[in-house]
Design a protein around this motif. Sequence first.
Motif, short mmCIF file in Angstrom:
data_model
loop_
_atom_site.label_atom_id
_atom_site.label_comp_id
_atom_site.label_asym_id
_atom_site.label_seq_id
_atom_site.Cartn_x
_atom_site.Cartn_y
_atom_site.Cartn_z
N VAL A 160 42.29 38.51 53.22
CA VAL A 160 43.52 38.49 52.44
C VAL A 160 43.31 37.93 51.05
CG1 VAL A 160 44.90 38.21 54.54
CG2 VAL A 160 44.24 36.18 53.24
N VAL A 161 42.13 37.38 50.78
CA VAL A 161 41.89 36.73 49.49
C VAL A 161 41.94 37.73 48.34
CG1 VAL A 161 40.06 35.65 48.12
CG2 VAL A 161 40.69 34.69 50.32
N GLU A 162 41.38 38.92 48.55
CA GLU A 162 41.38 39.90 47.46
C GLU A 162 42.80 40.31 47.08
OE1 GLU A 162 38.43 43.05 47.53
OE2 GLU A 162 37.25 41.88 48.96
N ASP A 163 43.71 40.41 48.06
CA ASP A 163 45.11 40.69 47.75
C ASP A 163 45.78 39.50 47.07
OD1 ASP A 163 45.02 43.26 48.75
OD2 ASP A 163 45.80 42.70 50.73
N LEU A 164 45.41 38.30 47.49
CA LEU A 164 46.02 37.11 46.91
C LEU A 164 45.61 36.90 45.46
CD1 LEU A 164 45.65 34.50 49.80
CD2 LEU A 164 47.80 35.19 48.73
N TYR A 165 44.31 37.08 45.17
CA TYR A 165 43.78 36.71 43.86
C TYR A 165 43.19 37.87 43.07
CZ TYR A 165 44.11 32.18 46.21
OH TYR A 165 44.55 31.09 46.89
N GLY A 166 43.13 39.05 43.69
CA GLY A 166 42.63 40.21 42.98
C GLY A 166 41.13 40.23 42.77
N LYS A 167 40.42 39.37 43.52
CA LYS A 167 38.97 39.28 43.36
C LYS A 167 38.32 38.98 44.70
CE LYS A 167 39.24 37.44 38.64
NZ LYS A 167 38.90 36.32 37.74
N GLU A 168 37.05 39.39 44.83
CA GLU A 168 36.25 39.00 45.99
C GLU A 168 36.18 37.48 46.03
OE1 GLU A 168 32.88 37.73 45.68
OE2 GLU A 168 32.52 37.66 47.84
N PHE A 169 36.08 36.91 47.23
CA PHE A 169 36.26 35.48 47.42
C PHE A 169 35.36 34.62 46.53
CE2 PHE A 169 35.19 31.58 49.93
CZ PHE A 169 36.39 30.93 49.72
N PHE A 170 34.05 34.86 46.56
CA PHE A 170 33.15 34.00 45.80
C PHE A 170 33.28 34.23 44.29
CE2 PHE A 170 31.10 33.71 49.99
CZ PHE A 170 31.07 32.33 50.10
N THR A 171 33.66 35.44 43.90
CA THR A 171 33.95 35.69 42.49
C THR A 171 35.16 34.86 42.06
OG1 THR A 171 33.09 37.94 42.66
CG2 THR A 171 34.51 37.44 40.77
N LEU A 227 36.23 32.06 43.46
CA LEU A 227 35.87 30.65 43.42
C LEU A 227 35.19 30.28 42.10
CD1 LEU A 227 34.41 29.48 46.86
CD2 LEU A 227 36.67 29.04 45.90
N ASN A 228 34.19 31.06 41.73
CA ASN A 228 33.37 30.70 40.58
C ASN A 228 34.06 30.95 39.25
OD1 ASN A 228 30.58 29.78 41.57
ND2 ASN A 228 31.01 31.56 42.84
N GLU A 229 34.97 31.93 39.21
CA GLU A 229 35.64 32.25 37.95
C GLU A 229 36.96 31.51 37.77
OE1 GLU A 229 36.06 36.47 37.68
OE2 GLU A 229 33.91 36.83 37.34
N ASP A 230 37.69 31.33 38.86
CA ASP A 230 39.05 30.80 38.75
C ASP A 230 39.26 29.44 39.42
OD1 ASP A 230 39.61 33.20 37.51
OD2 ASP A 230 40.42 34.13 39.31
N ALA A 231 38.36 29.06 40.31
CA ALA A 231 38.53 27.80 41.04
C ALA A 231 37.22 27.03 41.08
CB ALA A 231 39.06 28.07 42.44
N PRO A 232 36.70 26.65 39.90
CA PRO A 232 35.38 25.99 39.88
C PRO A 232 35.34 24.69 40.66
CG PRO A 232 36.49 25.83 37.74
CD PRO A 232 37.27 26.81 38.56
N GLU A 233 36.46 23.96 40.74
CA GLU A 233 36.45 22.74 41.53
C GLU A 233 36.25 23.04 43.00
OE1 GLU A 233 39.81 20.27 40.78
OE2 GLU A 233 39.38 20.02 38.64
N SER A 234 36.88 24.11 43.48
CA SER A 234 36.69 24.52 44.87
C SER A 234 35.25 25.01 45.09
CB SER A 234 37.67 25.64 45.26
OG SER A 234 38.93 25.11 45.61
N ALA A 235 34.70 25.68 44.09
CA ALA A 235 33.31 26.13 44.19
C ALA A 235 32.38 24.93 44.33
CB ALA A 235 32.93 26.97 42.98
N ASP A 236 32.66 23.87 43.57
CA ASP A 236 31.85 22.66 43.66
C ASP A 236 31.99 22.01 45.04
OD1 ASP A 236 30.94 22.98 41.09
OD2 ASP A 236 32.38 21.57 40.20
#
Length: 346
Positions: free
Chosen positions: A127-138, A140-149
């Motif tokens: 469901v992440v791609e529908d929620l954020y319009g991107k593949e999950f790890f993309t 994380l790294n582009e829009d949620a860097p704190e979560s990526a960390d």
Amino acid sequence: MTTVQTAPAPSMRLRELVFGAACAAALRAAARLGVADALDDGPRAVEDLAAAVKTEPQPLRRLLRALSCHGVFAEQPDGTFAHTDMSRLLREDDPHSLRAITLWCTEPWTWDAWPRLDEAVRTGHNVVEDLYGKEFFTYLNEDAPESADVFNRAMTTSSMQSARDVARFLDLSGASSVADIGGGQGHVVASLLEKYPSLQGTLLDLPRVVENADARLRAGGALADRMRIVPGDCRAAVPVKADVYIIKNILEWDDDSTSRTLRNVIEAGGPGTRVVVIENLVDDTPSMRFSTAMDLLLLLNVGGAKHTTESMVGRLTGAGLVIDDVRPVNPYLHAFDCTVPENRAG
């Protein structure tokens, strides 16, 4: 004094379960506030704890009372709170710390995704791609860097804790080289190089991951002269030749990514190569509640799944591997010891 309740009636147990989010949120709050780190070996008054972690005393008491019901912290007769075996695992400095995992499993995106589990179950898709319009790890790294960390810290902690178990388990006495595929920061391969002084190692993972590889493996490190670090995506290619390939806890993506990774490893190694796949299964394990919950989280974020023994065997044999042995590494990991057959076509 708050005590852990046992064997509640079914109606009350269901009420407790539907408030599971409250427990998860309480654990996240305690981890973010550093409550476990502020609590020493002996009991401590809530007022002292509140001053140490910069909260109001009364809300902190309510948080600790809720967690004590689950055995995380213990309320004493005089109203103070003390550590339990579980609460100590929220400490940053505990050698078995689960603080990073606690944060990872309760990151902000999870609260967006869990309510759409019924949709994921209906479709079989994330469901992440529908929620954020991107593949999950993309995302994380582009829009949620704190979560990526947080993810990187959680995976590092988990890998460090299991690496020694894997090294103790694996017998590589007949091998001259080992490659850790999708091996994160390389804790497994580092432990194996320490165990076998003549072994040569390779670590393959994404560039942003291997640039933070274990210091023992990087230039100037104790194992650097026997180590090669290769940035890359194992789903695209495995430009690594070795006697033994280790694939640990990464065959949980969608079927296509799993198939491509196995195909790339088999093609890189060739006939006779040993491939050891290490996974957290959702059967034949004492960690069923955690494993099945992670299984659902994988469905939500990447459309992946934890494996049963049967499904893992199916993936491996379907890729063309011969399974020589399946054994537990520790209470939550199993190893599938495989070989690329000599007569494999192509």
